[in-house]
Each structure stands twice: as C-alpha cells, then as structure tokens.
Design a protein around this motif. Structure first.
Motif, PDB file in Angstrom:
ATOM      1  N   THR A 299       0.849  -1.183   0.000  1.00 13.97           N
ATOM      2  CA  THR A 299       0.000   0.000   0.000  1.00 13.97           C
ATOM      3  C   THR A 299       0.891   1.242   0.000  1.00 13.97           C
ATOM      4  O   THR A 299       2.100   1.163   0.241  1.00 13.97           O
TER       5      THR A 299
ATOM      6  N   PRO B 130      -8.085   9.516  -5.125  1.00  6.85           N
ATOM      7  CA  PRO B 130      -8.383   8.133  -5.491  1.00  6.85           C
ATOM      8  C   PRO B 130      -9.170   8.075  -6.803  1.00  6.85           C
ATOM      9  O   PRO B 130      -9.626   9.104  -7.306  1.00  6.85           O
ATOM     10  N   PHE B 131      -9.283   6.884  -7.334  1.00  2.00           N
ATOM     11  CA  PHE B 131     -10.053   6.611  -8.549  1.00  2.00           C
ATOM     12  C   PHE B 131      -9.655   7.532  -9.705  1.00  2.00           C
ATOM     13  O   PHE B 131     -10.456   8.325 -10.202  1.00  2.00           O
TER      14      PHE B 131
ATOM     15  N   SER C 189      -4.888   2.620 -13.073  1.00  2.00           N
ATOM     16  CA  SER C 189      -6.248   2.133 -13.313  1.00  2.00           C
ATOM     17  C   SER C 189      -6.244   0.925 -14.234  1.00  2.00           C
ATOM     18  O   SER C 189      -7.001  -0.032 -14.026  1.00  2.00           O
TER      19      SER C 189
ATOM     20  N   ALA D  60      -4.946  -2.062 -12.193  1.00  6.89           N
ATOM     21  CA  ALA D  60      -5.901  -2.465 -11.159  1.00  6.89           C
ATOM     22  C   ALA D  60      -7.208  -2.985 -11.736  1.00  6.89           C
ATOM     23  O   ALA D  60      -8.024  -3.554 -11.003  1.00  6.89           O
TER      24      ALA D  60
ATOM     25  N   ARG E  15      -0.533  -4.752  -6.528  1.00  9.09           N
ATOM     26  CA  ARG E  15      -0.995  -4.288  -5.210  1.00  9.09           C
ATOM     27  C   ARG E  15      -0.751  -2.789  -5.039  1.00  9.09           C
ATOM     28  O   ARG E  15      -1.570  -2.089  -4.430  1.00  9.09           O
TER      29      ARG E  15
ATOM     30  N   ALA F 267      -3.408  -0.995  -7.127  1.00  9.45           N
ATOM     31  CA  ALA F 267      -4.701  -1.065  -6.453  1.00  9.45           C
ATOM     32  C   ALA F 267      -4.769  -0.071  -5.300  1.00  9.45           C
ATOM     33  O   ALA F 267      -5.811   0.555  -5.057  1.00  9.45           O
ATOM     34  N   SER F 268      -3.657   0.105  -4.578  1.00  7.85           N
ATOM     35  CA  SER F 268      -3.624   1.074  -3.489  1.00  7.85           C
ATOM     36  C   SER F 268      -3.745   2.499  -4.021  1.00  7.85           C
ATOM     37  O   SER F 268      -4.420   3.346  -3.413  1.00  7.85           O
TER      38      SER F 268
ATOM     39  N   VAL G  52      -5.354   3.408  -6.660  1.00  3.68           N
ATOM     40  CA  VAL G  52      -6.753   3.598  -7.054  1.00  3.68           C
ATOM     41  C   VAL G  52      -7.626   3.810  -5.829  1.00  3.68           C
ATOM     42  O   VAL G  52      -8.528   4.660  -5.827  1.00  3.68           O
ATOM     43  N   ARG G  53      -7.381   3.058  -4.764  1.00  2.00           N
ATOM     44  CA  ARG G  53      -8.173   3.216  -3.537  1.00  2.00           C
ATOM     45  C   ARG G  53      -7.882   4.537  -2.845  1.00  2.00           C
ATOM     46  O   ARG G  53      -8.759   5.146  -2.235  1.00  2.00           O
TER      47      ARG G  53
ATOM     48  N   THR H 210      -5.812   6.920   0.074  1.00  2.00           N
ATOM     49  CA  THR H 210      -5.456   6.808   1.485  1.00  2.00           C
ATOM     50  C   THR H 210      -6.524   7.488   2.345  1.00  2.00           C
ATOM     51  O   THR H 210      -7.431   8.140   1.841  1.00  2.00           O
ATOM     52  N   GLU H 211      -6.372   7.360   3.648  1.00  4.41           N
ATOM     53  CA  GLU H 211      -7.277   8.021   4.591  1.00  4.41           C
ATOM     54  C   GLU H 211      -6.433   8.739   5.641  1.00  4.41           C
ATOM     55  O   GLU H 211      -5.782   8.069   6.455  1.00  4.41           O
TER      56      GLU H 211
END
Length: 275
Positions: free
Chosen positions: A90, A145-146, A154, A157, A195, A198-199, A201-202, A204-205
């Motif tokens: 991540t 993200p996205f 993208s 992922a 991986r 994918a991170s 695309v997701r 962070t927070e």
C-alpha cells in the motif's frame, strides 16, 4: 549500494547515493546528513513500475545540485529492492519502507522529490514522519483516489491480482505502455505492481490531496503543460503549495524539461521562471 530492513522477515529496501564536489562522505548508518555548510539531502522516489536512478541520475549531475547528498531509492517490489510476497504494497507500506531507508541513512528534513506514484508515497511519508521531510517536490503525483481510466494504475488495477500476475495481464500491460515505461516495469515484481496500483486507485485516509494541503513542509507541485490543467490547483495554492506548470512537458518532466525540473528540486529561481 545501501539497504535497510522494512519488514519482520528482514526484507530490504535499497538505494544508491551520489554527492557533488562540495559534499561530505555520507557513508555510515546514522551519519549526520547535513555536515558543516552542507544542504539537506535530496531523495528521489520513482513512479509505479519505475526505478529511481533511471529517471533521476541525469539530474543529480547538474551543477545546481553540487555539494548535495543525493539518494536514489527503489521502493519495495521495484528495481534493486526486495519483493516479499506477503507484503501489502500500500502507499502507507511504501512510505514506512522509505522511512526505514531514511532512518538508516541518517536523513532528516530532506528534500523528497517524488514522481507520479512516488509523489503520493512522499506525501504519505511527510504526513506520517514529518521529521524526515523539509521540502516536498511532487511531479504529477497522485492526489486523489479513482484516477481516470487512462492512468496506468487504473489499467493495472482493472485486472484481479490473479489475472495480472499469472493470467497474462502483466504481459498485456507491458505491450500497451510503450518501450520507455516497459523497460523498467518489466523489472518490477508483478504482484507488487498490482498491489501498488490497487492502493493508488483506492487512495489513502485521509486522501493524499488533504495530506498535501495540510503538510507543514515547503511544497512544490510540478504539472506538465501537455498533461492539461491540474484539478483543484487553486485549493493547493491557497494552502501554500507552489503549483508550477512546465510548458511543453508531459508526465516525465525530468526528461522533457530537465532545466525546469532541476530548478524545482534545487529550490532556485522563482516559480514564474518555469511558467
């Protein structure tokens, strides 16, 4: 080549170093990164499927960076660093591994120059370990993200992990990305690549953009003019970020306009000099 352990199994993140004529010898764990009269270390962090020396070695030789200690860090799963199969990859994992490298190297308050995915990792590093970062230079880094479907992360992922690693997805992506990116992407571990994508695309927070706005480090964001306008640029400027558009440059500004890129990393000249 130097290395630092980044997980419980003893996996290593690795980097190489250079220094200008006026620099002092940086060798030795725990060495003071800023000797008498020496400027903070400059740390280059590569993008997804890339390697730091390939994208930045030509910048380190520039006279604007003479006398500076320079580190080329390869993130886990990339370049010369280890690629454990049980690692999460991540953005937070990469930032923690980068922190382990900088701790081992004795870097504090460094200039962290991150490209694309490496820019996002640098932002997370500054959020989690502000003591390591004095200045952030982010080159077309992922802030939200996205990302659009045209982004490399993208596309990667869009496959499941199994499809990408063992189902031919990695080979298909290599065929599509072009020879320059493929030259380093084929050296990355497919599992780590998927991986990490994918991170990205997701996200962070909190999200990378929020971390970047709230960071207390000096901040520069470089946007290639050929890449279009940076979404949300006004909000970044209002938060104190120096947003610089480099005309005629695309995503790889360090190749398209090494003069502008070097000035941004070195912190020389006004922003208007790049526009």
């Amino acid at each position: 080549m130097r290395e630092a352990r980044f997980d419980a199994r003893g996996s290593m993140i690795r980097w190489t170093e250079a220094r200008g004529e006026a620099g002092t010898d940086p060798v030795g764990a725990g060495a003071d990164p800023v000797g008498a009269g020496e400027r903070p270390a400059t740390v280059f962090v590569h993008g997804l499927g890339a390697a730091s020396t390939v994208y930045h070695a030509h910048i380190a030789a520039r006279p604007e960076l003479a006398g500076r200690r320079i580190l080329f860090v390869d993130l886990p799963g990339h370049g010369i660093s280890d690629r454990p199969a049980d690692f999460g990859y991540t953005l937070e994992d990469h930032a923690d591994a980068l922190a382990a490298a900088l701790d081992e190297a004795g870097v504090r308050g460094g200039v962290i120059a991150g490209h694309s995915m490496g820019g996002a990792v640098a932002i997370v590093l500054a959020h989690r370990r502000p003591d390591l970062v004095g200045r952030l230079v982010v080159t077309e880094g992922n802030l939200d993200p996205f990302p659009p479907p045209t982004a490399g992360s993208s596309g990667i992922a869009s496959y499941t992990e199994e499809e990408f690693v063992t189902g031919g997805g990695f080979a298909r992506v290599l065929e599509r990305v072009g020879p320059t990116w493929a030259a380093t992407m084929r050296l990355a571990d497919p599992l780590a690549l998927h991986r990490t994508a994918a991170s990205l695309v997701r996200g962070t927070e909190p999200v990378m953009r929020e971390m970047f706005r709230e960071s207390r480090a000096e901040r520069v964001y470089l946007q290639g003019g050929l890449s279009g306008e940076l979404p949300g640029a006004d909000g970044l400027v209002a938060a104190g970020v120096d947003v610089v558009t480099v005309p005629g440059a695309g995503h790889n500004i360090m190749f398209d306009d090494p003069d502008a890129f070097t000035r941004a990393v070195a912190g020389t000249g006004a922003a208007s000099a790049f526009v």
